[in-house]
Write an enzyme that holds these catalytic residues in place. Structure first.
Site, PDB file in Angstrom:
ATOM      1  N   SER A 145     -33.325  17.016 -38.024  1.00  0.00           N
ATOM      2  CA  SER A 145     -32.605  17.925 -38.982  1.00  0.00           C
ATOM      3  C   SER A 145     -33.341  18.080 -40.244  1.00  0.00           C
ATOM      4  CB  SER A 145     -31.270  17.327 -39.355  1.00  0.00           C
ATOM      5  OG  SER A 145     -30.658  18.087 -40.791  1.00  0.00           O
ATOM      6  N   TYR A 158     -25.579  10.502 -41.790  1.00  0.00           N
ATOM      7  CA  TYR A 158     -26.278  11.576 -40.979  1.00  0.00           C
ATOM      8  C   TYR A 158     -27.685  11.555 -41.393  1.00  0.00           C
ATOM      9  CZ  TYR A 158     -27.062  16.409 -38.811  1.00  0.00           C
ATOM     10  OH  TYR A 158     -27.754  17.151 -38.015  1.00  0.00           O
TER      11      TYR A 158
END
Length: 260
Positions: A145, A158
């Site tokens: 990401s 995350y």
């Protein structure tokens, strides 16, 4: 020594194929001629997609997978290979998103995010890489990401997990050098998937206001899952002897109508 070209048949396992980037990747690769094992916890969703792929002339099987369970990972790989043959490509994209301020969310929720996104990817990697090394070929694609480059508030677990993926990939790329096996990292920017779409209104507003405050929300455009699927397809299609190590995919800002 020259590299032997990719074989004509390259079975693929896609983790997290029940929705979002995983589903789009499975469908895209199947349309390109790859036999695909669709894996996730929601087997009924997998079967729907497998039926769609086979109806379109592709080859697909649905296999249950829980990346937080060691035995589930091993069983999944064994079933996928029994159905399609030795895995040539694995795309590790299983995960979900639990948001909240780091000092407010329960510890077990933070731990769960690490287990799904980081430990789960490693479990899958560890299960398939020895076979790839033995065959002296294979592609393992980690879905990372852009939060590792531009951290977002309300996403501490995350961000930590995906930062771990960055470190894991950097390490395994060195360890796999000279084996014929390639590990690649795809870092998507903001992508319209099911992750985070079940948030309540207040949490969403607080999060977005935070992002604006820190200059994170540059514009309102999102990538589609198919954009990431195309990046993955390009990575694994690279001829042997070459290595697309990292691909970053970002949503382009809208062009003003006056420029059209």
């Amino acid at each position: 020594m020259a590299f032997i070209p990719h074989p004509e048949r390259r079975p693929v396992l896609v983790a997290g194929a029940s929705s979002g980037i995983g589903a789009a990747t499975a469908e895209w690769l199947a349309a390109a001629g790859y036999p695909v094992a669709l894996t996730a916890r929601r087997v009924e969703k997998l079967q729907e997609l497998a039926d769609k792929i086979t109806a379109a002339g592709g080859e697909a099987v649905a296999v249950p997978l829980d990346v937080t369970d060691d035995q589930s990972v091993l069983d999944c790989v064994a079933k996928a290979e029994a159905a399609l043959g030795s895995l040539e490509v694995v795309v590790s994209g299983a995960g979900d998103l639990a948001v909240g301020r780091s000092y407010e969310q329960p510890v077990d929720r933070f731990v769960d995010q690490i287990d799904i996104h980081l430990n789960g990817a490693y479990r899958l990697y560890r299960a398939v890489i020895p076979g790839m090394i033995e065959r002296a070929r294979g592609d393992f694609v980690f879905i990372g990401s852009d939060v590792t480059q531009r951290p977002r508030t309300f996403s501490s677990a995350y961000v930590a997990a995906k930062s771990g993926i960055d470190g894991l990939v950097a390490t395994v790329q060195m360890e796999l050098e000279g084996t014929g096996v390639r590990a690649g990292l795809v870092r998507p920017g903001q992508t319209l998937t099911g992750m985070g779409m079940d948030l309540d209104q207040k949490t969403t507003e607080d999060m977005l206001n935070d992002w604006i405050k820190f200059g994170i929300a540059r514009h309102g455009n999102f990538l589609g899952p198919e954009h990431i699927a195309q990046a993955i397809a390009g990575m694994i299609a690279m001829p042997r002897g070459s290595h697309m190590r990292i691909v970053e995919v970002e949503a382009e800002g809208a062009v003003p109508k006056t420029k059209h």
